[in-house]
Design a protein around this motif. Structure first.
Motif, PDB file in Angstrom:
ATOM      1  N   GLY A 101     -11.316  22.895 -20.240  1.00 43.67           N
ATOM      2  CA  GLY A 101      -9.918  23.089 -20.564  1.00 43.67           C
ATOM      3  C   GLY A 101      -9.027  22.955 -19.356  1.00 43.67           C
ATOM      4  O   GLY A 101      -9.394  22.321 -18.357  1.00 43.67           O
ATOM      5  N   ALA A 102      -7.850  23.558 -19.429  1.00 44.61           N
ATOM      6  CA  ALA A 102      -6.876  23.462 -18.344  1.00 44.61           C
ATOM      7  C   ALA A 102      -5.854  24.570 -18.470  1.00 44.61           C
ATOM      8  O   ALA A 102      -5.634  25.120 -19.557  1.00 44.61           O
ATOM      9  N   ILE A 103      -5.232  24.898 -17.343  1.00 42.24           N
ATOM     10  CA  ILE A 103      -4.088  25.818 -17.289  1.00 42.24           C
ATOM     11  C   ILE A 103      -2.951  25.078 -16.606  1.00 42.24           C
ATOM     12  O   ILE A 103      -3.113  24.592 -15.487  1.00 42.24           O
ATOM     13  N   VAL A 104      -1.836  24.954 -17.283  1.00 41.89           N
ATOM     14  CA  VAL A 104      -0.660  24.313 -16.690  1.00 41.89           C
ATOM     15  C   VAL A 104       0.403  25.381 -16.470  1.00 41.89           C
ATOM     16  O   VAL A 104       0.933  25.965 -17.421  1.00 41.89           O
ATOM     17  N   THR A 110     -14.341  25.668 -15.155  1.00 44.58           N
ATOM     18  CA  THR A 110     -14.134  25.395 -16.584  1.00 44.58           C
ATOM     19  C   THR A 110     -12.680  25.186 -16.966  1.00 44.58           C
ATOM     20  O   THR A 110     -12.405  24.617 -18.024  1.00 44.58           O
ATOM     21  N   ARG A 111     -11.743  25.596 -16.137  1.00 39.71           N
ATOM     22  CA  ARG A 111     -10.333  25.554 -16.539  1.00 39.71           C
ATOM     23  C   ARG A 111      -9.444  25.309 -15.324  1.00 39.71           C
ATOM     24  O   ARG A 111      -8.818  26.229 -14.783  1.00 39.71           O
ATOM     25  N   PRO A 112      -9.363  24.059 -14.853  1.00 40.38           N
ATOM     26  CA  PRO A 112      -8.536  23.770 -13.677  1.00 40.38           C
ATOM     27  C   PRO A 112      -7.080  24.182 -13.858  1.00 40.38           C
ATOM     28  O   PRO A 112      -6.542  24.171 -14.974  1.00 40.38           O
ATOM     29  N   VAL A 113      -6.457  24.521 -12.749  1.00 37.93           N
ATOM     30  CA  VAL A 113      -5.059  24.964 -12.722  1.00 37.93           C
ATOM     31  C   VAL A 113      -4.183  23.836 -12.170  1.00 37.93           C
ATOM     32  O   VAL A 113      -4.502  23.242 -11.142  1.00 37.93           O
ATOM     33  N   VAL A 162      -6.083  14.850 -13.415  1.00 40.73           N
ATOM     34  CA  VAL A 162      -6.902  15.638 -14.336  1.00 40.73           C
ATOM     35  C   VAL A 162      -8.374  15.272 -14.170  1.00 40.73           C
ATOM     36  O   VAL A 162      -9.254  16.142 -14.127  1.00 40.73           O
ATOM     37  N   LEU A 163      -8.642  13.965 -14.036  1.00 41.51           N
ATOM     38  CA  LEU A 163     -10.015  13.509 -13.862  1.00 41.51           C
ATOM     39  C   LEU A 163     -10.622  14.057 -12.578  1.00 41.51           C
ATOM     40  O   LEU A 163     -11.784  14.465 -12.545  1.00 41.51           O
ATOM     41  N   HIS A 164      -9.818  14.092 -11.497  1.00 43.45           N
ATOM     42  CA  HIS A 164     -10.278  14.608 -10.207  1.00 43.45           C
ATOM     43  C   HIS A 164     -10.758  16.055 -10.337  1.00 43.45           C
ATOM     44  O   HIS A 164     -11.866  16.401  -9.912  1.00 43.45           O
ATOM     45  N   GLU A 165      -9.912  16.897 -10.946  1.00 40.95           N
ATOM     46  CA  GLU A 165     -10.281  18.315 -11.071  1.00 40.95           C
ATOM     47  C   GLU A 165     -11.439  18.506 -12.043  1.00 40.95           C
ATOM     48  O   GLU A 165     -12.275  19.396 -11.868  1.00 40.95           O
TER      49      GLU A 165
END
Length: 486
Positions: A288-291, A305-308, A319-322
């Motif tokens: 997932g992600a946190i924006v 599991t959840r890049p910021v 997004v791909l990098h993280e």
């Protein structure tokens, strides 16, 4: 991590410890104090000696209105030596009480070190449980490169985020804060009703409390380095789903960033599946992600599991990098902060591969652009990527500098040139699989690469990985043409 997003114990304390005696009996201690750091070459006080953490259980109560945190950390660890005392890293915050194995323990503070003296010595091999009650207004920590981490209040003061690379997690919970000590986590965050609290792993429960507050219980079953732990509090828009192979997806986006984030985040499940094809099985139980609101941070971070992201991600590549870090950096974590190129070189190379597989410049074309400084092909090609060898940054300020990213990726492309695609991609997948949920150093990688490919890669290491001079393109690469992985 991607800093390119927006530009990119003291002697008296030791003496005091030696003077301590067993709390219950008054006898002289038989154990010895654990070290106050693991002697990382760049952050020597990070982490602590004498034990390894197995599990963190964090119970956090946070109110954005006054910025106060009231918390309890329960840390389950295994003693690696007889311990008369041990240290935890903790910056700021008031410690209200400490117990070890259910008995009250003495403690004192020196800088960012919380020294704990159990009522009885801990035996080597003993699994012990430490409980720390603490509170206060957590603060940001300034990195050597000037960026901020730790506990960051988001713009407008209506939320906050905890981020920790390299040592900022000590701003919001006590622990063994070095990537060489990975553990599982349960993080429960209680916030005022109307707020969301997002963390790593899977959301086990969301409970409406009787006092107008909501408790979110998050569980991370796979080992995690503490710098990859996160908590984000805000009025997020939450979206859930699954990837094609069934991995749960949980994204939390600040309302003001939702429209701009949607096109890029919509491809996140596809990116996960692409990563599985390139790098092997996804190493965690969720993604997932946190924006955050725009300008909350000066960088994106690969929190497990959840890049910021500090505002809507500006590109698929970011997004791909993280996401690529979930394999390289999160699952396979560095043994020391000097090994950062193993995180960032791989994540940057993943960007090149994504481009190669989706109609953009190939990895070889990115490599050539860096050599030529051609920013038309790669916007980072004009950076000072040859300033120092990626495996030998000169100081802690440089662990997030351009050579760690770009030249780190170039090292991987040079290996690919030398051994060909079949052996190279087998090497990449093998590295992720054989070191899954562990730690590795640069020396581990170079030895593994030669063993896996059956090739002597000394020249690549000497020139591209450790060479002080800016390398030049090889005259006749053996496999310059990029092709799809087998």
């Amino acid at each position: 991590m991607d800093h390119r997003v927006l530009s990119r114990l003291a002697a008296p304390a030791v003496a005091a410890l030696l003077a301590l005696t067993t709390g219950c009996t008054g006898e002289t201690v038989q154990g010895r104090p654990g070290a106050s750091g693991v002697r990382d070459p760049f952050f020597p006080k990070a982490g602590n000696g004498g034990y390894q953490v197995e599990h963190y259980s964090l119970d956090l109560d946070y109110d954005p209105a006054d910025g106060q945190l009231h918390a309890t950390a329960v840390i389950t660890a295994r003693a690696e030596q007889g311990l008369s005392s041990f240290n935890l890293d903790l910056s700021g915050l008031e410690v209200e009480g400490v117990s070890v194995q259910g008995e009250g323990a003495r403690f004192n503070r020196t800088g960012n070190e919380l020294t704990v003296r159990p009522a009885e010595d801990l035996e080597r091999g003993e699994v012990f449980r430490t409980e720390v009650d603490y509170s206060g207004r957590p603060k940001a920590v300034t990195d050597p490169d000037g960026s901020e981490e730790g506990w960051i209040v988001t713009p407008g003061g209506k939320g906050a985020v905890g981020v920790g690379e390299p040592v900022g997690s000590m701003a919001w919970f006590p622990g063994n804060h070095h990537p060489s000590d990975k553990a599982t986590y349960d993080i429960t965050v209680t916030v005022p009703r109307g707020y969301e609290a997002v963390s790593n792993g899977e959301l086990r429960s969301r409970t409406e409390e009787g006092d107008g507050r909501t408790a979110f219980a998050w569980h991370s079953a796979e080992p995690m380095a503490s710098y990859l732990a996160t908590v984000a509090v805000g009025k997020f828009e939450v979206t859930t789903g699954r990837t094609a192979s069934g991995i749960p997806v949980y994204t939390a986006v600040s309302p003001g960033e939702a429209a701009a984030s949607e096109p890029v985040l919509a491809r996140l499940p596809e990116m996960v599946e692409w990563g599985i094809g390139r790098f092997g099985p996804y190493p965690f139980s969720a993604t997932g992600a946190i924006v955050l609101p725009a300008h909350s941070l000066g960088y994106a971070l690969e929190t497990q599991t959840r890049p910021v992201f500090p505002g809507a991600p500006g590109s698929e590549e970011l997004v791909l990098h993280e996401l690529a870090h979930q394999w390289f950096g999160d699952s396979v974590s560095p043994k020391s902060w000097k090994d950062m190129w193993l995180n960032e070189g791989f994540a940057t190379y993943a960007e090149w591969l994504w481009s190669e597989d989706h109609g953009g410049p190939s990895a070889q074309q990115h490599f050539d652009a860096y050599v030529a400084g051609d920013t038309r092909v790669d916007g980072e090609a004009g950076s000072d990527w040859g300033a120092f060898p990626p495996a030998a940054p000169r100081n802690p300020k440089e662990i997030s500098a351009s050579p760690v990213y770009g030249r780190g990726a170039m090292v991987l492309q040079r290996v690919r040139q030398e051994v060909g695609d079949a052996k190279f991609f087998a090497l990449v997948r093998g590295w992720a699989a054989d070191h899954r949920h562990g730690n590795a150093s640069t020396a581990d990688f170079t030895a593994y690469a030669e063993e896996k490919t059956g090739r002597d890669l000394t020249e690549v290491w000497d020139v591209w990985l450790y060479g002080k001079d800016r390398p030049k393109a090889p005259k006749a690469p053996k496999d310059a043409k990029a092709s799809a992985a087998p």
